[in-house]
Design an enzyme around this catalytic site. Structure first.
Site: not given
Length: 388
Positions: A105-107, A109
């Site tokens: 999951p990237c939120p 970054f």
């Protein structure tokens, strides 16, 4: 109209290479790898809505008598590597060649996110993913994430730490790939980190070949779309409700209209009428192509879409209608075939989040193809399947 790239199928059938899928989500990355010849044998997704969506959509896509299931629905932070190994391979030893793929999951970054980095709940999972890779020691792995992971200084320090953990065991190669440069009508740059076991590289890659030490991985390119953002003369904005002319010289597949222009037929497809009811007068006021605001962005029919990332305050509007995009239109912009259908009993918010989190299928297939070529030595023979 075909929405999936076609490639001639090799007459030489190569046995499937098993892969373990982490953060499976909607399964777009899995589909890209399966399309080339890899075989997902284990999957993990902890979000119950994503699990339900994946299992329904995959069962519909492959028309299987038995429902396709997510193997493990626990967070990877709470699963031991021994458990994963047993669920994937049983009592047998892992095969000589297998892989792990996933995009944590990237939120945390994302430049548009809360920027909590590796300290955020999602950011921590990137380290857990790397730890699972080191414990399971696949022949190869794929790590996918947002470019903010390397463009923001504090995130880059964390990313370099992850690479330092991997480098004693794996030969690494990293590149930022933009879906737009592979025939997807979407500006979506993403970081891809590929790793191959040192032992496998030493045994199978000729050190005197054309593969250099610094550029050993055959990263995909497509000259038709290289530097597409700067290379073509894109339209900017047009008054909402006008009829702007189609530009000359731009490949049609890089334009939103190629994917969602056939509105009448789209509304007849599964998920074709699923969208939020418009209530704001902004749906009538925003110009076609005005995608520079923080929230409401209206796509231009003769231009590519911004990154498909619906949620929070970001709303993408249809080029010619006063509404948001439908679920089917969002899937089209991710180059997903119309036979991939999400169930009616999942809220629109979860559907759009599933779609937003995925890797566009065309890009996923190109990365998978490069992995396949390296691992099999088949530089021009790929067992591609077409799901359209």
């Amino acid at each position: 109209m075909s929405y999936i790239p076609t490639t001639s199928i090799s007459s030489t059938v190569i046995p499937s290479i098993p892969i373990l899928s982490f953060f499976t989500g909607a399964g777009f990355l899995d589909l890209g790898f399966k399309q080339v010849g890899f075989q997902p044998i284990w999957s993990n997704e902890a979000n119950p809505f994503f699990v339900r969506g994946f299992e329904y959509a995959m069962s519909q896509l492959f028309k299987t008598a038995d429902s396709i299931k997510i193997t493990n629905t626990t967070s990877i932070a709470d699963i031991t590597s021994d458990q994963i190994r047993y669920e994937a391979f049983g009592a047998q030893s892992p095969p000589d060649i297998f892989g792990i793929i996933g995009g944590p999951p990237c939120p945390d970054f994302s430049i548009g996110g809360k920027n909590r980095g590796h300290e955020g709940d999602n950011g921590k999972l990137s380290l857990v993913y790397i730890q699972q890779i080191l414990a399971l020691q696949p022949t190869f792995f794929v790590f996918e994430n947002v470019p903010g992971l390397i463009s923001t200084k504090k995130h880059r320090v964390f990313f370099e730490r992850l690479k330092s953990l991997l480098s004693p065991k794996y030969t690494l190669s990293m590149r930022v790939l933009n879906a737009l440069e592979f025939g997807v009508a979407q500006d979506r740059p993403r970081v891809f980190l590929i790793g191959i076991l040192h032992e496998w590289m030493n045994a199978h890659v000729d050190q005197h070949s054309s593969i250099s030490q610094d550029d050993w991985f055959p990263w995909p390119t497509d000259p038709r779309y290289n530097d597409a953002k700067n290379r073509f003369l894109w339209p900017t904005t047009s008054p909402f409700g006008s009829e702007p002319d189609q530009p000359i010289g731009i490949p049609s597949e890089l334009m939103v209209n190629h994917w969602i222009g056939d509105t009448n037929s789209l509304t007849q497809l599964p998920n074709g009428g699923e969208t939020f009811t418009p209530h704001s007068d902004k749906f009538m006021r925003i110009a076609e192509g005005d995608v520079w605001s923080r929230s409401f962005r209206r796509l231009h029919r003769w231009r590519y879409s911004p990154t498909v990332a619906y949620g929070n305050n970001e709303v993408h509007l249809h080029p010619i209608y006063p509404r948001r995009l439908t679920v089917r239109e969002a899937l089209r912009l991710q180059s997903i075939p119309d036979t991939y259908v999400l169930p009616s009993n999942i809220a629109l918010t979860h559907k759009f989040k599933m779609i937003s989190n995925g890797v566009p299928l065309i890009l996923a297939q190109k990365v998978a193809e490069a992995c396949w070529k390296l691992l099999t030595g088949q530089t021009d023979k790929v067992n591609q399947k077409n799901y359209a």
